[in-house]
Scaffold this active site. Structure first.
Site, PDB file in Angstrom:
ATOM      1  N   ASP A  22       0.814  -1.211   0.000  1.00 21.15           N
ATOM      2  CA  ASP A  22       0.000   0.000   0.000  1.00 21.15           C
ATOM      3  C   ASP A  22       0.854   1.270   0.000  1.00 21.15           C
ATOM      4  O   ASP A  22       1.860   1.351   0.717  1.00 21.15           O
ATOM      5  CB  ASP A  22      -0.877   0.003   1.267  1.00 21.15           C
ATOM      6  CG  ASP A  22      -2.160   0.777   1.103  1.00 21.15           C
ATOM      7  OD1 ASP A  22      -2.179   1.742   0.328  1.00 21.15           O
ATOM      8  OD2 ASP A  22      -3.152   0.409   1.745  1.00 21.15           O
ATOM      9  N   ASP A  23       0.457   2.269  -0.805  1.00 22.21           N
ATOM     10  CA  ASP A  23       1.053   3.616  -0.766  1.00 22.21           C
ATOM     11  C   ASP A  23       2.562   3.617  -1.032  1.00 22.21           C
ATOM     12  O   ASP A  23       3.270   4.523  -0.567  1.00 22.21           O
ATOM     13  CB  ASP A  23       0.800   4.269   0.596  1.00 22.21           C
ATOM     14  CG  ASP A  23      -0.615   4.795   0.748  1.00 22.21           C
ATOM     15  OD1 ASP A  23      -1.455   4.511  -0.117  1.00 22.21           O
ATOM     16  OD2 ASP A  23      -0.885   5.493   1.741  1.00 22.21           O
ATOM     17  N   CYS A  62      -7.110   4.557  -3.341  1.00 19.59           N
ATOM     18  CA  CYS A  62      -7.025   3.144  -3.006  1.00 19.59           C
ATOM     19  C   CYS A  62      -8.085   2.273  -3.669  1.00 19.59           C
ATOM     20  O   CYS A  62      -7.779   1.373  -4.436  1.00 19.59           O
ATOM     21  CB  CYS A  62      -7.086   2.989  -1.495  1.00 19.59           C
ATOM     22  SG  CYS A  62      -6.969   1.286  -0.933  1.00 19.59           S
ATOM     23  N   HIS A 118      -9.924  -2.389  -0.695  1.00 22.31           N
ATOM     24  CA  HIS A 118      -9.877  -1.148   0.074  1.00 22.31           C
ATOM     25  C   HIS A 118     -10.185  -1.395   1.544  1.00 22.31           C
ATOM     26  O   HIS A 118     -11.142  -2.076   1.891  1.00 22.31           O
ATOM     27  CB  HIS A 118     -10.890  -0.160  -0.515  1.00 22.31           C
ATOM     28  CG  HIS A 118     -11.023   1.108   0.269  1.00 22.31           C
ATOM     29  ND1 HIS A 118      -9.940   1.863   0.650  1.00 22.31           N
ATOM     30  CD2 HIS A 118     -12.117   1.761   0.747  1.00 22.31           C
ATOM     31  CE1 HIS A 118     -10.351   2.922   1.313  1.00 22.31           C
ATOM     32  NE2 HIS A 118     -11.676   2.882   1.390  1.00 22.31           N
ATOM     33  N   ASP A 306      -0.716   0.135  -5.089  1.00 28.80           N
ATOM     34  CA  ASP A 306      -1.969   0.630  -5.638  1.00 28.80           C
ATOM     35  C   ASP A 306      -1.861   2.027  -6.236  1.00 28.80           C
ATOM     36  O   ASP A 306      -2.644   2.406  -7.108  1.00 28.80           O
ATOM     37  CB  ASP A 306      -3.087   0.575  -4.590  1.00 28.80           C
ATOM     38  CG  ASP A 306      -2.732   1.215  -3.259  1.00 28.80           C
ATOM     39  OD1 ASP A 306      -1.578   1.631  -3.070  1.00 28.80           O
ATOM     40  OD2 ASP A 306      -3.622   1.289  -2.384  1.00 28.80           O
ATOM     41  N   HIS A 307      -0.916   2.826  -5.786  1.00 32.07           N
ATOM     42  CA  HIS A 307      -0.660   4.158  -6.335  1.00 32.07           C
ATOM     43  C   HIS A 307       0.622   4.673  -5.713  1.00 32.07           C
ATOM     44  O   HIS A 307       1.194   4.052  -4.813  1.00 32.07           O
ATOM     45  CB  HIS A 307      -1.821   5.124  -6.042  1.00 32.07           C
ATOM     46  CG  HIS A 307      -2.337   5.012  -4.640  1.00 32.07           C
ATOM     47  ND1 HIS A 307      -1.603   5.371  -3.541  1.00 32.07           N
ATOM     48  CD2 HIS A 307      -3.516   4.539  -4.165  1.00 32.07           C
ATOM     49  CE1 HIS A 307      -2.293   5.133  -2.448  1.00 32.07           C
ATOM     50  NE2 HIS A 307      -3.463   4.612  -2.802  1.00 32.07           N
TER      51      HIS A 307
END
Length: 469
Positions: A22-23, A62, A118, A306-307
């Protein structure tokens, strides 16, 4: 969109280890030439596969990003643009076969754990988030819950600010062992699964929550980054002068202003980096478990985020913008049968490509209605020519198109940004108003969606305006 026919795979079909972090921004794996997080285990994975150095999410937030990965459907096609939309109720996706479901339909054993869908924070409600229990034979900690319990220090805010992210913009160096972290519990479960011989080819998804905020991380990882040596992004005071109002409205410059005013910018960056290195350690445990277990010789490995994540770049924090630091993601695909190990691919690709790529690599029945394309040709030859344009969407009508060297952004109100990444990798100079680039903008605009799906009324999002191109 209809369910695929049930197929049957043989024992020689490859297993899949599908790792989501994540992130995670491009400070990992040396993807940024300017800043470098300590990620030795991710670096090692890159050496055994192809590192896609120009990979981008379909949405810089997300849930829409993860939905696009799991469905292979772009936000502009599905109408899923924001976190608060429950994608499982989306009429356009209700009968669509998701990535794990297709593997199950084809005869795989499909198991997962941790944050693959999410789940915005560690509250009881969001521990479940938008987990789809249907495809999974087994899920850890359960099919009703994505994240296990985790140690959270007492107090509402210890170092960050209660003003931002619902009071969860916070960090702390914890005097605890890694094993007390929720991610470590997920990884311990996955280690057990990777140590076993399974009766079918295995698809195992493992979601690692860090470096998502709050950055509560064992203090040993903070010590990897002495505060006096913490790198800070270059953030010019006049960097936002030449961007349109639509971009300024998305930017969280108030977060940046608070951090600078309170002299906590370097503290926050240190906490993020500590969380990245902790996440890297979790990846290392997964790879070690795979390598010492019975699946070592026939497993395709995918690692993705995810990003991206801003840490003061363009005076912005977090994601939810259409600039490079938010859309660009680490992506590694390792296929033991190919000879491209250790190479980089600089061609623009999308996380939408993961679904068709894995179907291709695992020789499953094809799935219609996917918006991405298989990356197998680039895995075979990472330097293969490509004039592809990839698109990232944030809310209806706002899109960013990335080519090999350029980023073009068009907002719902018609305003634009244009950046030349050969001369301006930090995206400091918006060239969109230069008449000399009109033809280039027209060519890049071909990568925009032809229309934006209206949000499903059942999903209760206020803005349901169609933005046709």
């Amino acid at each position: 969109m209809t369910h695929a026919a049930h197929g049957k795979v043989s024992a020689d079909h490859p297993n899949v280890l599908f790792i989501a972090v994540d992130d995670l921004n491009t400070w990992a794996m040396g993807l940024s030439s300017e800043y470098l997080a300590k990620t030795p285990h991710m670096n090692a994975l890159a050496k055994r596969g192809v590192l896609f150095s120009n990979a981008h999410c379909a949405a810089p937030v997300c849930s829409p990003s993860r939905v696009s990965v799991m469905t292979g459907v772009a936000p502009s096609t599905s109408g899923v643009y924001q976190n608060k939309q429950d994608w499982r109720e989306c009429s356009r996706l209700r009968d669509h076969v998701t990535l794990p479901q297709h593997f199950r339909n084809q005869g795989y054993k499909v198991i997962g754990g941790g944050k693959l869908y999410h789940a915005a924070n560690l509250s009881e409600k969001m521990l479940t988030g938008y987990l789809d229990p249907r495809p999974w034979h087994e899920y850890f900690p359960s099919k009703q819950r994505q994240l296990p319990d985790e140690f959270i220090p007492p107090g509402n805010s210890r170092h960050g600010s209660n003003q931002f992210y619902g009071g969860r913009f916070d960090w702390d160096a914890l005097d605890i062992d890694d094993s007390e972290m929720g991610d470590a519990k997920v990884v311990a479960w996955a280690e057990t699964q990777l140590s076993r011989q399974h009766d079918k080819p295995l698809f195992i998804g493992v979601g690692i929550y860090r470096p998502h905020i709050p950055w509560y991380t064992p203090k040993k990882w903070f010590s990897e980054y002495p505060i006096d040596d913490v790198p800070l992004p270059t953030a010019s005071e006049d960097d936002l002068i030449d961007i349109p109002n639509a971009a300024k409205a998305m930017s969280k410059h108030a977060w940046h202003g608070w951090l600078v005013e309170n002299e906590k910018w370097d503290d926050a960056v240190q906490a993020y980096l500590a969380s990245v290195s902790f996440a890297d350690a979790m990846v290392g445990r997964l790879l070690a478990a795979l390598d010492r277990g019975p699946l070592a010789e026939n497993t395709v490995i995918v690692l993705w985020s995810d990003h991206g994540y801003h840490l003061g770049h363009k005076q912005h924090w977090e994601k939810r913008v259409l600039w490079e630091q938010a859309t660009k993601v680490p992506l590694v695909i390792s296929d033991y049968r190919l000879k491209s190990s250790g190479r980089r691919c600089e061609r623009p690709v999308s996380l939408l490509d993961l679904y068709p790529t894995l179907v291709d690599l695992c020789e499953l029945d094809p799935v219609g209605s996917l918006d991405g394309r298989s990356l197998k040709p680039l895995l075979i030859d990472p330097a293969a020519e490509s004039d592809r344009l990839v698109c990232t969407t944030y809310k209806p009508g706002n899109h960013s198109v990335r080519s090999q060297n350029w980023r073009y952004i068009k907002y719902a109100d018609g305003s634009e940004e244009l950046y030349d990444h050969r001369a301006d990798p930090r995206e400091n100079h918006n060239l969109a108003t230069k008449p000399a680039h009109d033809a280039l903008k027209q060519r890049l605009a071909k990568g925009l969606p032809k229309s934006d799906a209206i949000t499903d009324p059942k999903l209760k999002i206020a803005d349901q305006t169609s933005h046709s191109k």
